[in-house]
Design an enzyme around this catalytic site. Structure first.
Site, PDB file in Angstrom:
ATOM      1  N   ASP A 142       0.783  -1.237   0.000  1.00 44.01           N
ATOM      2  CA  ASP A 142       0.000   0.000   0.000  1.00 44.01           C
ATOM      3  C   ASP A 142       0.819   1.294   0.000  1.00 44.01           C
ATOM      4  O   ASP A 142       0.603   2.152  -0.848  1.00 44.01           O
ATOM      5  CB  ASP A 142      -0.972   0.000   1.179  1.00 44.01           C
ATOM      6  CG  ASP A 142      -1.962   1.155   1.118  1.00 44.01           C
ATOM      7  OD1 ASP A 142      -2.395   1.478   0.006  1.00 44.01           O
ATOM      8  OD2 ASP A 142      -2.294   1.721   2.163  1.00 44.01           O
ATOM      9  N   CYS A 199     -24.419  -2.657 -13.837  1.00 51.18           N
ATOM     10  CA  CYS A 199     -24.624  -2.295 -12.427  1.00 51.18           C
ATOM     11  C   CYS A 199     -23.913  -0.990 -12.080  1.00 51.18           C
ATOM     12  O   CYS A 199     -22.780  -0.750 -12.496  1.00 51.18           O
ATOM     13  CB  CYS A 199     -24.096  -3.418 -11.533  1.00 51.18           C
ATOM     14  SG  CYS A 199     -24.216  -3.064  -9.764  1.00 51.18           S
ATOM     15  N   CYS A 202     -22.470   0.810  -6.706  1.00 51.07           N
ATOM     16  CA  CYS A 202     -21.411   1.492  -5.958  1.00 51.07           C
ATOM     17  C   CYS A 202     -21.424   2.995  -6.225  1.00 51.07           C
ATOM     18  O   CYS A 202     -21.212   3.796  -5.312  1.00 51.07           O
ATOM     19  CB  CYS A 202     -20.048   0.893  -6.295  1.00 51.07           C
ATOM     20  SG  CYS A 202     -19.562   0.999  -8.032  1.00 51.07           S
ATOM     21  N   CYS A 206     -22.463   6.384  -3.188  1.00 51.05           N
ATOM     22  CA  CYS A 206     -21.535   7.388  -2.666  1.00 51.05           C
ATOM     23  C   CYS A 206     -22.293   8.583  -2.092  1.00 51.05           C
ATOM     24  O   CYS A 206     -23.091   9.215  -2.796  1.00 51.05           O
ATOM     25  CB  CYS A 206     -20.589   7.853  -3.766  1.00 51.05           C
ATOM     26  SG  CYS A 206     -19.403   9.103  -3.191  1.00 51.05           S
ATOM     27  N   CYS A 222     -14.261  12.485  -1.828  1.00 52.01           N
ATOM     28  CA  CYS A 222     -14.362  11.148  -1.238  1.00 52.01           C
ATOM     29  C   CYS A 222     -14.227  11.237   0.280  1.00 52.01           C
ATOM     30  O   CYS A 222     -13.269  11.811   0.810  1.00 52.01           O
ATOM     31  CB  CYS A 222     -13.279  10.242  -1.810  1.00 52.01           C
ATOM     32  SG  CYS A 222     -13.187   8.616  -1.040  1.00 52.01           S
ATOM     33  N   CYS A 249     -14.882   5.424   4.642  1.00 53.89           N
ATOM     34  CA  CYS A 249     -16.253   5.215   4.175  1.00 53.89           C
ATOM     35  C   CYS A 249     -16.300   3.887   3.433  1.00 53.89           C
ATOM     36  O   CYS A 249     -15.450   3.624   2.577  1.00 53.89           O
ATOM     37  CB  CYS A 249     -16.675   6.361   3.253  1.00 53.89           C
ATOM     38  SG  CYS A 249     -18.337   6.187   2.558  1.00 53.89           S
ATOM     39  N   CYS A 256     -21.636  -3.267  -3.309  1.00 53.47           N
ATOM     40  CA  CYS A 256     -21.313  -4.157  -4.428  1.00 53.47           C
ATOM     41  C   CYS A 256     -22.051  -5.491  -4.299  1.00 53.47           C
ATOM     42  O   CYS A 256     -21.910  -6.195  -3.289  1.00 53.47           O
ATOM     43  CB  CYS A 256     -19.806  -4.403  -4.477  1.00 53.47           C
ATOM     44  SG  CYS A 256     -19.305  -5.516  -5.821  1.00 53.47           S
TER      45      CYS A 256
END
Length: 381
Positions: A142, A199, A202, A206, A222, A249, A256
């Site tokens: 990461d 789809c 997601c 938000c 975000c 969040c 999903c």
């Protein structure tokens, strides 16, 4: 040609061996890819940065070249081992959003810091691999300039969904990712194709409209970026939309439909802390630095520091409609940190607990940002 065939068998055996070692170490999935063919991901990264979607994350443009090409990061890399660890929650984290008196912490941050958990396991696997093959290895989790999600999709762990996160047919949107770069040749796995179809669950989930288009995210809107990466005040227009999300969040991830296939994470080191599942704001607003560090010892929440965390809690308090929380917000008008004082003003105004008696405090405020908050609250001209 026998030599070529033998080599092919060798790279397959190495690949199968390292996958078995990864599963034994606690990872749920392991696939292998190469460092090439990332043109689309590089173009997406360039668009993200050129559009300013990275906000104040200055390291994104600074590391753009290395992030976009694993060979720039490490010229000797020949194979990339991508690993995923399931952290599927026991229940839908969005259930917390109906309880304004608590602070909602993102699912991943309710565990021990995954950087520590995964990096230790990656080093263990890499050391065994290096001892077996005499090949150089490097591990990344990461924080390094590695495009983990495109590489994971290329390796077949899943695909990047419209929310830009990795989606797995077996684990939904709940996979921690890590990578091992090696100078050894390994048999690569086929990529996973996109299964999102029409789809847009997601995108619609938000709370702040952070997706300008499918497969694109504007970090500046975000909630995860704003509550974790962003320093200082948060725009007034966005604060009411944050609700009680005090660290990250999960809305786009939790929405999903592929999550129905995800198993709850049971591995001991990734078991969520019960005290971080639904902490009352009454327990959080009074935290000083020492108690903050103690509460979040070993948690990724600790990295943002007490002041930013209290800023987030004050937004949640202001959005709660719970007048009783005003008693805990008021002492924070005198906090040493300007970002805390400013957000305390906003929270008390939202709760209807600022009065003309606060004008003297407003007039004595030395910080320009906090004075602006007082002006918006109507207590300074």
């Amino acid at each position: 040609m026998p030599g070529a065939a033998g080599r092919g068998g060798d790279i397959r055996k190495r690949a199968e061996w390292v996958k078995a070692v990864a599963l034994d170490a606690g990872f749920d999935v392991c696939r292998i890819t190469g460092p090439d063919d990332l043109d689309v991901a590089r173009a997406d990264l360039a668009h993200y940065i050129d559009a300013g979607y990275h906000g104040t994350m200055a390291w994104m443009p600074e590391t753009q070249a290395r992030r976009g090409d694993p060979r720039i990061l490490w010229p000797d890399v020949r194979s990339i081992i991508m690993l995923g660890m399931n952290y599927g929650p026991e229940s839908d984290p969005r259930d917390n959003l109906t309880r304004p008196e608590i602070g909602n912490i993102s699912v991943y941050a309710r565990h021990r810091d995954y950087h520590d958990v995964i990096k230790g396991k990656l080093k263990e696997i890499a050391q065994k691999f290096a001892a077996r093959t005499n090949a150089e290895v490097k591990v990344f989790v990461d924080t390094a300039p590695v495009m983990e999600k495109p590489l994971a999709a290329k390796a077949g762990l899943g695909w990047q969904g419209k929310h830009t996160n990795l989606v797995s047919r077996d684990y939904g949107s709940w996979l921690f990712l890590g990578s091992i770069f090696t100078a050894a040749d390994l048999a690569v796995d086929p990529p996973e194709r996109d299964h999102c179809g029409s789809c847009r669950a997601c995108l619609d989930a938000c709370p702040t409209g952070a997706f300008p288009a499918p497969y694109q995210i504007d970090a500046r809107r975000c909630v995860s970026y704003l509550t974790i990466e962003h320093k200082g005040p948060i725009d007034w227009e966005i604060r009411p939309l944050i609700g009680n999300r005090i660290y990250g969040c999960d809305d786009c991830l939790a929405a999903c439909p592929w999550n129905k296939f995800a198993e709850v994470a049971r591995e001991q080191k990734l078991r969520a802390r019960e005290d971080l599942g639904a902490p009352p704001l009454t327990d959080l607003l009074g935290l000083d630095d020492a108690r903050f560090r103690t509460l979040f010892s070993g948690s990724p929440v600790k990295r943002i520091g007490r002041n930013r965390f209290i800023r987030n809690c004050l937004i949640a308090a202001g959005n709660s409609g719970e007048a009783a929380l005003a008693e805990l917000c008021r002492p924070l008008l005198s906090d040493e940190a300007a970002e805390v004082r400013g957000m305390a003003i906003w929270a008390l105004r939202r709760l209807g607990r600022l009065t003309d008696d606060d004008k003297a405090r407003a007039q004595g405020e030395p910080d320009d940002y906090v004075r602006q908050e007082w002006k918006k609250a109507g207590l300074l001209p």
